[in-house]
Scaffold this motif. Structure first.
Motif, PDB file in Angstrom:
ATOM      1  N   ALA A 217      40.312  38.159  39.453  1.00  0.00           N
ATOM      2  CA  ALA A 217      41.071  37.291  40.355  1.00  0.00           C
ATOM      3  C   ALA A 217      40.573  37.466  41.786  1.00  0.00           C
ATOM      4  CB  ALA A 217      42.556  37.610  40.267  1.00  0.00           C
ATOM      5  N   ALA A 218      40.337  38.734  42.175  1.00  0.00           N
ATOM      6  CA  ALA A 218      39.894  39.015  43.538  1.00  0.00           C
ATOM      7  C   ALA A 218      38.529  38.376  43.790  1.00  0.00           C
ATOM      8  CB  ALA A 218      39.840  40.517  43.765  1.00  0.00           C
ATOM      9  N   GLU A 219      37.680  38.485  42.791  1.00  0.00           N
ATOM     10  CA  GLU A 219      36.348  37.895  42.928  1.00  0.00           C
ATOM     11  C   GLU A 219      36.458  36.368  43.048  1.00  0.00           C
ATOM     12  OE1 GLU A 219      33.693  39.305  39.844  1.00  0.00           O
ATOM     13  OE2 GLU A 219      32.341  37.610  40.247  1.00  0.00           O
ATOM     14  N   ALA A 220      37.351  35.796  42.253  1.00  0.00           N
ATOM     15  CA  ALA A 220      37.527  34.338  42.263  1.00  0.00           C
ATOM     16  C   ALA A 220      38.086  33.860  43.592  1.00  0.00           C
ATOM     17  CB  ALA A 220      38.455  33.926  41.119  1.00  0.00           C
ATOM     18  N   VAL A 221      39.047  34.608  44.109  1.00  0.00           N
ATOM     19  CA  VAL A 221      39.725  34.188  45.331  1.00  0.00           C
ATOM     20  C   VAL A 221      38.776  34.219  46.532  1.00  0.00           C
ATOM     21  CG1 VAL A 221      41.449  35.005  46.982  1.00  0.00           C
ATOM     22  CG2 VAL A 221      42.065  34.709  44.604  1.00  0.00           C
ATOM     23  N   ARG A 222      37.830  35.147  46.496  1.00  0.00           N
ATOM     24  CA  ARG A 222      36.884  35.244  47.623  1.00  0.00           C
ATOM     25  C   ARG A 222      36.135  33.939  47.868  1.00  0.00           C
ATOM     26  NH1 ARG A 222      36.724  40.819  46.460  1.00  0.00           N
ATOM     27  NH2 ARG A 222      35.136  40.656  44.866  1.00  0.00           N
ATOM     28  N   GLY A 223      35.975  33.143  46.823  1.00  0.00           N
ATOM     29  CA  GLY A 223      35.276  31.864  47.030  1.00  0.00           C
ATOM     30  C   GLY A 223      36.209  30.673  46.994  1.00  0.00           C
ATOM     31  N   THR A 224      37.497  30.914  47.169  1.00  0.00           N
ATOM     32  CA  THR A 224      38.475  29.817  47.085  1.00  0.00           C
ATOM     33  C   THR A 224      39.320  29.803  48.340  1.00  0.00           C
ATOM     34  OG1 THR A 224      38.603  30.434  44.745  1.00  0.00           O
ATOM     35  CG2 THR A 224      40.136  28.738  45.485  1.00  0.00           C
ATOM     36  N   PRO A 225      38.867  29.141  49.396  1.00  0.00           N
ATOM     37  CA  PRO A 225      39.574  29.221  50.676  1.00  0.00           C
ATOM     38  C   PRO A 225      41.003  28.682  50.611  1.00  0.00           C
ATOM     39  CG  PRO A 225      37.734  27.639  50.755  1.00  0.00           C
ATOM     40  CD  PRO A 225      37.644  28.345  49.460  1.00  0.00           C
ATOM     41  N   GLY A 226      41.278  27.780  49.687  1.00  0.00           N
ATOM     42  CA  GLY A 226      42.620  27.184  49.621  1.00  0.00           C
ATOM     43  C   GLY A 226      43.714  28.152  49.200  1.00  0.00           C
ATOM     44  N   VAL A 227      43.340  29.221  48.523  1.00  0.00           N
ATOM     45  CA  VAL A 227      44.356  30.168  48.048  1.00  0.00           C
ATOM     46  C   VAL A 227      44.697  31.147  49.162  1.00  0.00           C
ATOM     47  CG1 VAL A 227      44.842  32.038  46.407  1.00  0.00           C
ATOM     48  CG2 VAL A 227      43.680  29.962  45.631  1.00  0.00           C
ATOM     49  N   SER A 228      45.979  31.148  49.560  1.00  0.00           N
ATOM     50  CA  SER A 228      46.346  31.997  50.700  1.00  0.00           C
ATOM     51  C   SER A 228      47.043  33.283  50.275  1.00  0.00           C
ATOM     52  CB  SER A 228      47.233  31.211  51.665  1.00  0.00           C
ATOM     53  OG  SER A 228      48.354  30.719  50.955  1.00  0.00           O
ATOM     54  N   LYS A 229      47.671  33.272  49.098  1.00  0.00           N
ATOM     55  CA  LYS A 229      48.394  34.470  48.658  1.00  0.00           C
ATOM     56  C   LYS A 229      48.157  34.705  47.167  1.00  0.00           C
ATOM     57  CE  LYS A 229      50.692  35.481  52.453  1.00  0.00           C
ATOM     58  NZ  LYS A 229      50.460  36.734  53.168  1.00  0.00           N
ATOM     59  N   VAL A 230      48.169  35.982  46.799  1.00  0.00           N
ATOM     60  CA  VAL A 230      48.018  36.343  45.395  1.00  0.00           C
ATOM     61  C   VAL A 230      49.193  37.240  45.012  1.00  0.00           C
ATOM     62  CG1 VAL A 230      46.528  37.393  43.657  1.00  0.00           C
ATOM     63  CG2 VAL A 230      45.506  36.204  45.598  1.00  0.00           C
ATOM     64  N   LEU A 231      49.996  36.752  44.103  1.00  0.00           N
ATOM     65  CA  LEU A 231      51.163  37.508  43.641  1.00  0.00           C
ATOM     66  C   LEU A 231      50.730  38.312  42.421  1.00  0.00           C
ATOM     67  CD1 LEU A 231      54.271  37.933  43.881  1.00  0.00           C
ATOM     68  CD2 LEU A 231      54.555  35.866  42.496  1.00  0.00           C
ATOM     69  N   VAL A 232      50.864  39.641  42.525  1.00  0.00           N
ATOM     70  CA  VAL A 232      50.295  40.502  41.480  1.00  0.00           C
ATOM     71  C   VAL A 232      51.386  41.259  40.729  1.00  0.00           C
ATOM     72  CG1 VAL A 232      48.594  42.284  40.959  1.00  0.00           C
ATOM     73  CG2 VAL A 232      48.286  40.831  42.978  1.00  0.00           C
ATOM     74  N   TYR A 233      51.465  40.997  39.449  1.00  0.00           N
ATOM     75  CA  TYR A 233      52.374  41.748  38.593  1.00  0.00           C
ATOM     76  C   TYR A 233      51.630  42.982  38.088  1.00  0.00           C
ATOM     77  CZ  TYR A 233      54.950  43.120  34.454  1.00  0.00           C
ATOM     78  OH  TYR A 233      55.615  43.848  33.515  1.00  0.00           O
ATOM     79  N   ARG A 234      52.212  44.158  38.328  1.00  0.00           N
ATOM     80  CA  ARG A 234      51.523  45.381  37.887  1.00  0.00           C
ATOM     81  C   ARG A 234      51.906  45.725  36.463  1.00  0.00           C
ATOM     82  NH1 ARG A 234      50.942  49.626  42.792  1.00  0.00           N
ATOM     83  NH2 ARG A 234      51.261  48.120  44.448  1.00  0.00           N
ATOM     84  N   ARG A 235      51.001  45.474  35.582  1.00  0.00           N
ATOM     85  CA  ARG A 235      51.251  45.760  34.176  1.00  0.00           C
ATOM     86  C   ARG A 235      50.674  47.117  33.789  1.00  0.00           C
ATOM     87  NH1 ARG A 235      53.160  47.105  30.074  1.00  0.00           N
ATOM     88  NH2 ARG A 235      52.298  46.666  28.037  1.00  0.00           N
ATOM     89  N   VAL A 236      49.489  47.408  34.310  1.00  0.00           N
ATOM     90  CA  VAL A 236      48.829  48.648  33.889  1.00  0.00           C
ATOM     91  C   VAL A 236      48.929  49.730  34.966  1.00  0.00           C
ATOM     92  CG1 VAL A 236      47.258  47.426  32.353  1.00  0.00           C
ATOM     93  CG2 VAL A 236      46.518  47.932  34.677  1.00  0.00           C
ATOM     94  N   GLY A 237      49.655  49.413  36.036  1.00  0.00           N
ATOM     95  CA  GLY A 237      49.899  50.427  37.057  1.00  0.00           C
ATOM     96  C   GLY A 237      48.720  50.735  37.946  1.00  0.00           C
ATOM     97  N   ALA A 238      47.960  49.717  38.293  1.00  0.00           N
ATOM     98  CA  ALA A 238      46.846  49.936  39.220  1.00  0.00           C
ATOM     99  C   ALA A 238      47.420  50.435  40.539  1.00  0.00           C
ATOM    100  CB  ALA A 238      46.078  48.641  39.439  1.00  0.00           C
ATOM    101  N   PRO A 239      46.830  51.469  41.117  1.00  0.00           N
ATOM    102  CA  PRO A 239      47.424  52.073  42.308  1.00  0.00           C
ATOM    103  C   PRO A 239      47.359  51.178  43.539  1.00  0.00           C
ATOM    104  CG  PRO A 239      45.359  53.180  41.710  1.00  0.00           C
ATOM    105  CD  PRO A 239      45.633  52.167  40.652  1.00  0.00           C
ATOM    106  N   ALA A 240      46.224  50.550  43.795  1.00  0.00           N
ATOM    107  CA  ALA A 240      46.090  49.821  45.054  1.00  0.00           C
ATOM    108  C   ALA A 240      45.780  48.364  44.798  1.00  0.00           C
ATOM    109  CB  ALA A 240      44.985  50.441  45.886  1.00  0.00           C
ATOM    110  N   LEU A 241      46.567  47.495  45.381  1.00  0.00           N
ATOM    111  CA  LEU A 241      46.296  46.068  45.235  1.00  0.00           C
ATOM    112  C   LEU A 241      45.386  45.579  46.349  1.00  0.00           C
ATOM    113  CD1 LEU A 241      49.873  44.798  44.363  1.00  0.00           C
ATOM    114  CD2 LEU A 241      48.032  45.445  42.825  1.00  0.00           C
ATOM    115  N   GLN A 242      45.592  46.157  47.534  1.00  0.00           N
ATOM    116  CA  GLN A 242      44.855  45.667  48.702  1.00  0.00           C
ATOM    117  C   GLN A 242      43.351  45.870  48.564  1.00  0.00           C
ATOM    118  OE1 GLN A 242      46.394  43.890  50.694  1.00  0.00           O
ATOM    119  NE2 GLN A 242      48.523  44.468  50.405  1.00  0.00           N
ATOM    120  N   ALA A 243      42.990  46.948  47.877  1.00  0.00           N
ATOM    121  CA  ALA A 243      41.575  47.276  47.775  1.00  0.00           C
ATOM    122  C   ALA A 243      40.771  46.133  47.156  1.00  0.00           C
ATOM    123  CB  ALA A 243      41.407  48.531  46.938  1.00  0.00           C
ATOM    124  N   ASP A 244      41.417  45.433  46.236  1.00  0.00           N
ATOM    125  CA  ASP A 244      40.694  44.381  45.542  1.00  0.00           C
ATOM    126  C   ASP A 244      40.724  43.033  46.263  1.00  0.00           C
ATOM    127  OD1 ASP A 244      41.842  46.091  42.851  1.00  0.00           O
ATOM    128  OD2 ASP A 244      39.725  45.549  43.009  1.00  0.00           O
TER     129      ASP A 244
END
Ligand code: PRX
Length: 665
Positions: A217-244
């Motif tokens: 998703a992070a890779e996809a969003v980098r080339g999609t200027p129209g997307v301003s926010k990404v709502l992330v449901y933590r299913r597997v407990g990734a520690p950091a969302l911002q990093a991606d």
């Protein structure tokens, strides 16, 4: 029943002989009298009634929806631009959730979720409503407004259902992108649909592994200027969302939901307002954004779900498809929830942790209706009957099949081993474009024949035409068309109405071209023969030959590529690619390059599109005008004698290719 892995060869042989005998008999299974008496569709006059006055039939069904404003007309407009229920207003979330909370279904299980780990979670209608309201408020706070598009790139978790319904609640449209698609495929869809917000999860569990959704998703969003926010449901407990994700983009689902108000009014939507866009493969390299609108779609999926699966109030219904495909949209989410059903959602694969997983779930939750794909049924056949035999499947009442033609052997195996010969099998033919099931038995009324989807649903009209547009006679093959508008029909291709008209409505003016071949037998039963265009059906996944070819030629070493679907006993079709290389000779295309090309296709489209075979060749068979003759490549890949080669520019190319291919095997 090739490959049944039972330990008892004698028993397997006897079962095989019984199956052979049954198939030879040209069996017809009449509905059992007890089933027929209690069936939701029990009066055969329903067919005649709907045929006499299709719009009247749909209007009768439409009384089951909760309207905010009555419609003025059942149908208006000229084919192919038809409107259903113009003037009416309603809201899909209101119909799928809120109205059930106003009565005795308030505490009924709406969604039973089974995680791959075995953990389970049940959302009652009341609880679902609170979550949907909260999520709707979250989306609003992220700037989503009525008419906007939201991308959803998630796994099989209840939050996916919540996110979809939250969109519909505030009048935003969703475009769900299957979690097996790559970052690039996600980006392409988000750009085409002009999505504002993406809802995703950190990762999805699959066969014990984690699918890195957030990373994609992070890779996809980098080339999609129209997307301003990404709502992330933590299913597997990734520690950091911002990093991606770029700074300030990530919003944590759990936190946002906690902070959001648990009430959110339903937006009154026009019948023809956009409900969702779902991308599907067509006969060009670019996926098509299939447009479904509000009232007609909801009516179509709810009516077919109630009558074809014979849904009863107390049933547990399980559709084992993925929400990322149309089957999940129509028959995990919208149809069942509109009917106030309990819909079971399973996160994982059928073989995790064991090959009895589905049967354990059926036993554990007392599943009454089970809906899956022929490719899965064939896999079960291969695994052997000991797995279903080890579980109590007596709760099952109706079995469904969808996604590809079901071979009579698989039909019989399903009927006998899963349904114990008691449960009607409904083979349901339809497409992303049709939105709802179009050809299928009504289980209390229509005798079934293994391998046939039987007859069109009441009010639906289908025909099989020859090249000149005349109906073919009994038993002859032709092009399957739909000859009358239906409420859940696609309205257009998003931002490409010209392609919509050309692709579906111009081959036979006024009739919808399905792209499938079919024949009709002397009893008027439809037998589906698979795609007749350049669309493949691999394990029930729809893929385009052109899309995979484009991905292959995108690789720096590839000069040309031709992709075909060849018959495969398990997957229905397998992807075979014929590739010519730049600079290097075909002989240099070894195993390493094959693996590299497979990985390249997985990166461009997704792992589901990886070619099974890659065959390196010096030349591809072409017509004098330079068109690659895929038909001949199919003959080669399937080991048939070559068809007509007279239009080839150089007939020796194909003869050489056939020789090499056979040597290579
Ligand atoms: O070829 C038909 C096949 O699947 C195609 C539609 O694929 P998709 O849009 O991905 O939707 C799949 C789920 C509805 C059709 O053109 N197909 C689907 N169901 C059947 C089928 N072929 C034969 N029998 C079916 N029951």
């Amino acid at each position: 029943m090739a490959g049944d892995a039972t330990d008892r060869p004698g028993e397997a042989r006897a079962a095989q002989q019984r199956l052979d005998a049954l198939l030879q008999e040209d069996r017809v299974f009449a509905p059992a009298p007890g089933f027929a008496r209690r069936a939701n569709a029990a009066d055969p006059a329903v067919y005649e009634r709907a045929e006499r006055d299709p719009d009247g039939f749909w209007a009768e069904q439409a009384a089951a929806l909760r309207w905010m404003q009555p419609y003025a007309q059942v149908r208006s407009g000229e084919i192919p631009h038809v409107q259903w229920f113009p003037g009416g207003r309603l809201n899909v979330a209101d119909n799928c959730v809120d109205r059930h909370c106003d009565g005795p279904r308030r505490n009924k299980a709406a969604v039973i979720w089974v995680a791959e780990s075995g953990e389970t979670r049940t959302l009652t209608y009341h609880r679902l409503r609170r979550d949907v309201c909260r999520c709707a408020n979250v989306l609003r706070s992220l700037g989503v407004r009525r008419g906007d598009r939201v991308a959803i790139y998630m796994g099989m978790v209840p939050e996916t259902v919540v996110a979809m319904l939250a969109c519909t609640r505030i009048g935003a449209a969703h475009t769900v992108v299957f979690g097996g698609f790559s970052a690039e495929a996600l980006r392409e869809r988000m750009i085409d649909a002009e999505c504002k917000v993406l809802v995703t999860q950190d990762g999805a569990y699959r066969r014990g592994n984690v699918v890195p959704l957030l990373q994609n998703a992070a890779e996809a969003v980098r080339g999609t200027p129209g997307v301003s926010k990404v709502l992330v449901y933590r299913r597997v407990g990734a520690p950091a969302l911002q990093a991606d994700l770029p700074a300030g983009m990530a919003v944590d689902w759990a936190q946002a939901m906690r902070e959001a108000a648990a009430e959110c009014p339903c937006e009154p939507m026009e019948s023809e307002d956009l409900l969702y866009i779902l991308y599907t493969s067509g006969t060009t390299g670019k996926p098509k954004g299939i447009v479904h609108t509000t009232a007609g779609y909801l009516l179509g999926v709810a009516t077919t779900h109630r009558l074809i699966f014979d849904l009863k109030e107390e049933d547990v219904y399980w559709c084992a498809a993925d929400i990322g495909w149309v089957t999940g949209h129509s028959y995990i989410v919208y149809g069942p929830l509109c009917n106030g059903a309990t819909t079971l959602l399973y996160e994982g694969t059928p073989d995790f942790p064991g090959r009895d997983r589905h049967w354990r779930i059926i036993e554990e939750f007392g599943v009454n209706i089970y809906y899956t794909a022929p490719t899965t049924i064939r896999t079960f056949m291969r695994w052997g009957t000991e797995h279903p035999k080890s579980a109590d499947l007596s709760s099952l009442r109706v079995l469904g099949s969808v996604g590809e033609p079901i071979n009579p052997e698989a039909w019989m195996w399903y009927h006998e081993n899963i349904g114990s010969g008691r449960c009607p099998v409904v083979d349901t033919w339809w497409q992303t474009e049709t939105g709802m099931i179009m050809i299928s038995p009504l289980p209390g009324l229509v005798p079934t024949k293994p391998g046939s989807a039987t007859r069109p649903f009441p009010g639906v009209a289908a025909a099989v035409l020859d090249e000149a547009g005349n109906p073919v006679g009994p038993g002859a093959g032709g092009n399957l068309v739909l000859t009358r508008p239906w409420p859940a029909m696609l309205r257009t291709i998003f931002r490409d109405d010209e392609r919509f008209v050309r692709q579906y409505w111009s081959r036979y003016p006024g009739k919808y071209l399905t792209g499938d071949g079919a024949r009709v037998d002397a009893d008027g039963y439809f037998w589906l023969l698979g795609r007749v265009d350049d669309v493949m059906n691999v394990s029930g996944h729809r893929l385009s030959t052109y899309e995979i070819e484009s991905a292959l030629v995108d690789h720096s070493g590839v000069a040309e590529a031709a992709v075909i679907g060849r018959n495969d006993a398990l997957k229905g079709q397998a992807v075979a690619a014929f590739v010519t290389l730049k600079e290097r000779g075909a002989a240099e295309g070894g195993a390493a390059l094959k693996a590299e090309l497979q990985a390249h296709v997985a990166r461009k489209i997704g792992p589901i599109a990886k070619p099974d075979d890659i065959f390196f060749t010096a030349e591809l068979p072409k017509t004098r005008s330079g068109k690659i003759m895929r038909r001949l490549l199919r003959d080669i890949a399937e080991g048939r004698a070559l068809g007509d080669t007279t239009t080839l520019a150089d007939p020796s190319v194909v003869a050489r290719l056939k020789e090499q291919y056979e040597e290579g095997e």
